[in-house]
Design a protein around this motif. Sequence first.
Motif, short mmCIF file in Angstrom:
data_model
loop_
_atom_site.label_atom_id
_atom_site.label_comp_id
_atom_site.label_asym_id
_atom_site.label_seq_id
_atom_site.Cartn_x
_atom_site.Cartn_y
_atom_site.Cartn_z
N UNK A 200 10.61 -9.98 -5.47
CA UNK A 200 11.10 -8.91 -6.32
C UNK A 200 9.98 -7.98 -6.75
N UNK A 201 8.82 -8.59 -7.07
CA UNK A 201 7.69 -7.76 -7.48
C UNK A 201 7.23 -6.85 -6.36
N UNK A 202 7.17 -7.42 -5.15
CA UNK A 202 6.75 -6.60 -4.02
C UNK A 202 7.72 -5.47 -3.76
N UNK A 203 9.01 -5.78 -3.86
CA UNK A 203 10.01 -4.75 -3.62
C UNK A 203 9.95 -3.67 -4.68
N UNK A 204 9.75 -4.11 -5.93
CA UNK A 204 9.64 -3.13 -7.02
C UNK A 204 8.42 -2.23 -6.83
N UNK A 205 7.32 -2.84 -6.40
CA UNK A 205 6.11 -2.05 -6.17
C UNK A 205 6.34 -1.02 -5.08
N UNK A 206 7.01 -1.46 -4.02
CA UNK A 206 7.28 -0.53 -2.93
C UNK A 206 8.20 0.59 -3.38
N UNK A 207 9.12 0.24 -4.27
CA UNK A 207 10.07 1.25 -4.75
C UNK A 207 9.37 2.34 -5.51
N UNK A 208 8.27 1.97 -6.17
CA UNK A 208 7.55 2.97 -6.96
C UNK A 208 6.86 4.00 -6.08
N UNK A 209 6.77 3.72 -4.81
CA UNK A 209 6.09 4.66 -3.92
C UNK A 209 7.12 5.46 -3.13
N UNK A 210 7.07 6.77 -3.32
CA UNK A 210 8.01 7.62 -2.56
C UNK A 210 7.75 7.52 -1.06
N UNK A 211 6.47 7.34 -0.71
CA UNK A 211 6.15 7.22 0.70
C UNK A 211 6.73 5.95 1.28
N UNK A 212 6.63 4.87 0.50
CA UNK A 212 7.16 3.62 1.01
C UNK A 212 8.65 3.73 1.26
N UNK A 213 9.37 4.36 0.31
CA UNK A 213 10.82 4.53 0.50
C UNK A 213 11.12 5.29 1.78
N UNK B 247 0.85 -1.19 0.00
CA UNK B 247 0.00 0.00 0.00
C UNK B 247 0.89 1.24 0.00
N UNK B 248 0.57 2.25 -0.80
CA UNK B 248 1.33 3.50 -0.71
C UNK B 248 1.28 4.04 0.72
N UNK B 249 2.47 4.30 1.25
CA UNK B 249 2.55 4.77 2.63
C UNK B 249 1.83 3.81 3.57
N UNK B 250 2.03 2.51 3.30
CA UNK B 250 1.29 1.46 3.99
C UNK B 250 1.38 1.49 5.51
N UNK B 251 2.58 1.56 6.10
CA UNK B 251 2.64 1.58 7.57
C UNK B 251 1.83 2.73 8.18
N UNK B 252 1.84 3.89 7.53
CA UNK B 252 1.06 5.02 8.04
C UNK B 252 -0.43 4.74 7.91
N UNK B 253 -0.83 4.10 6.81
CA UNK B 253 -2.24 3.77 6.62
C UNK B 253 -2.72 2.78 7.69
#
Length: 837
Positions: A816-829, A506-512
């Motif tokens: 790898x897919x999960x990591x790539x998806x997370x990478x696409x989110x600036x919030x996740x980074x 989820x974008x910014x998942x921990x915060x959500x």
Amino acid sequence: MAGKRKAGSGGGQGRPPARKAAAARPSGAAKKAGSKAPATRTGKKAGNNKPARVVLGRNGKPKKARTRGQKVRRALVYVLLACLAGALVVAGAFVYLYQTTKLPDPNADFETNTSFVYYSDGESELGQYAVQNRDAIAYDEMPQDIKDAVVAAENRTFWSDSGVDYRGIVRAVFNNASGNATQGASTITQQYIKVLYLTQERSYTRKLKEAILSLKVGRQKSKKQILEGYLNTIYFGRGAYGVQAAAQAYFDKPASELDLKESAALAAIINNPNGFDPADGKDAKRALRERYAYVLDGMAKADEITAEEAKRAARKLPKFPPQKADDKFGGQKGHVLTMVKNELTTLTNKDTGEPFTESEIDGGGLRVTTTFTQKAMTAAEEGVAEVRPEGKEFSDKNLHVAVASVDVGSGAVRGIFAGQDYLDSEINWAIAGGQAGSSVKPFALAAGLKAGYSLKDTFEGNSPFVLDNGDEIRNEQDNDYGSAVNLIKATEDSINTAYTDLTVSMPDGPQKVLEMMNAMGIPPNKGPGKHYGFPRASAGLDPYPSITLGSATISPINMANGYATIANGGRFNQPYIIEKVESKDGEVLYDHSLSDKQVIDKDQGADIAADVSYALQQVVATGTGTAAQGIDRPAAGKTGTATNALDQVDSAWFTGYTPQLSTSVMYVRGKGNEQLDGWLPSYFGGDYPADTWTAVMNRDMEGVEEETFPPPAYVDGEAPDDGHQPTLPPKPTKKPSPTKSESTATGRPTKTPTEVPSPPTTPTQDPTTQPPTTAPPPPPPTTTAPPPTTPTCPVLGCTTPTPSATGVPSRAAATAAATAAATRSAFAWAWWDRMRW
């Protein structure tokens, strides 16, 4: 010879002889006195040629000598005059003091009234707060017998005297001065004045002030008012001040129900509360009987009762019920009363516009109605006792079991078990809490569904799950559940890797997830935001990827309330323990109002809650919480365990609910973070905690109508990340342990059945969004065996026999897919550098 005078004649110097002789002869009284010569003015006595001294009065006559009696009488006159003058001075001083002495402020302790705390029915007493145990009642509420008995015992001239016993004061002064036993010589009015306005010091100054104030009060108040005040303030022993508290302390009834014998006994006890308490043995009873007979005799002489009534009553003391142990704060009551007092100081008194003060609580005569029920309190205590392991090493001092039950529809806390007896430890573990472990996963599930995922979407179930920074999340015993497990399976078996995958997808998942937890009833950590609950903060609750594994400290009360939000269709009620506060006169000073609000999602909150609830029902039906089936009615819940910094299991949980009541159970040890595994016979959330939950809820639900949960809605929005489409879960590459399997904050097991029943082939309600009906392109080849060509339907069922939207990726590919998806989110980074485990 011519021309010569005779001697003594004419102008000669001397006195004529005849006159001299006459002067020398005695005359009058002197003649009668014989030869005694009269005293002369020179005071020389006759006989020695020296005349005696004569004392003359103001009239020039000799002063008569006084007799002894005359002297005594004269002295008495002087004394009388002095006494009269002294009396006038004393009277003047008394008048002056009377005019200048004002009634002081009453002694604070004697103006207080006991505050009473009641269970939710508003009638059954839970406890009290008091500086002194006192409950003032009106004169008309007091039975006539107690009024007559007290007058007969303490001041038989009460109705006619001025309020001061002058003869008694004088008698006491002489008695005290002679060294005999100290006497008070006080009327009822004087005793009342001493108690209400003065100290207990024994001095003449205080007695004088007491007399002045007694006269003053006697002119300002009626006899009825004085007797009413006296009966509401005088000490009766057993910690009871006033006749109402005394009636409860000695006879376990209100004062209005006292009979003649009971009234006479209480009136007798006033004279010596410590020496006349019948619970103190035969000597005390014997002494009380003598005083008791004296009181009845006085009542008969005053014609308040007949001589025959007095004789009949005096034959035997009234029956005194067994004295209750002073357990005001013993057991669990002390924990509850402490909670209530603390909460009162945060609530606004309508009269003052300010929070209730300590003095109002302890001495304001408040009537506090709480949310607690005797049934739920008893259920919690008995449920814990039934299940907890036996043995000295598992005593309350070492093993802390906490229980909290919250009403689903209102947020009212119905019952708690705080752990040790309050008199042994004031730590309330239902508030102190512990690391929550996998108990927080339902909140992450709600956040995921709100973000656009559905129960049928799949996530990484194999272990480990590798985060972008290289940290690994593992399942218990490194179990693999397949690279694509849906959220029902992930919840049912408490799969750490799948929930971590959900969180970071989820974008910014921990915060959500954090925001969803706060909204549903888990208070935030320190900082801004609305704080509520018991306690009003959750230590360690921060937005890191590990948030979904439960490293934060959460209380059972708040956990139970968070689950109540799920059972209530996503509507949150702030937990509360005080329903109403009234003054002793019945004026409502505080009345709770519900804070019901949809918090999961404005549009789909109820549907999301139904889906989360469905997943938690599967935990009870076939997952780690099967022990909860023992309540024999629809139930949903979740197990949880967590570990400390030494990788030791330090808490075990089960939180679950029926449609009416949510209950959370927690087991911790020592200081709350000490090792359970290897010490407790079983540390899994599905064992002792789930069994305790069942024992508690069976008692709570007795006599309550059975209700069912709403069917799942299968909400399905636009998923925020690719790679999680529904698919048929493959068989696990490594079978989970047939005995225990449950994810924890660092992956510890809970109980799982050896045989997992087959899931239903069709959902109870069609999904809101149908899976794709056209076959997608075939997935790239993998080293993992593909799913069977003719599979059975997954847990949620399927609508067509077509292949899943995606192939089954390998564990490495999924990671790898999960990591790539997370990478696409600036919030996740933004969270990677802040990860903690």
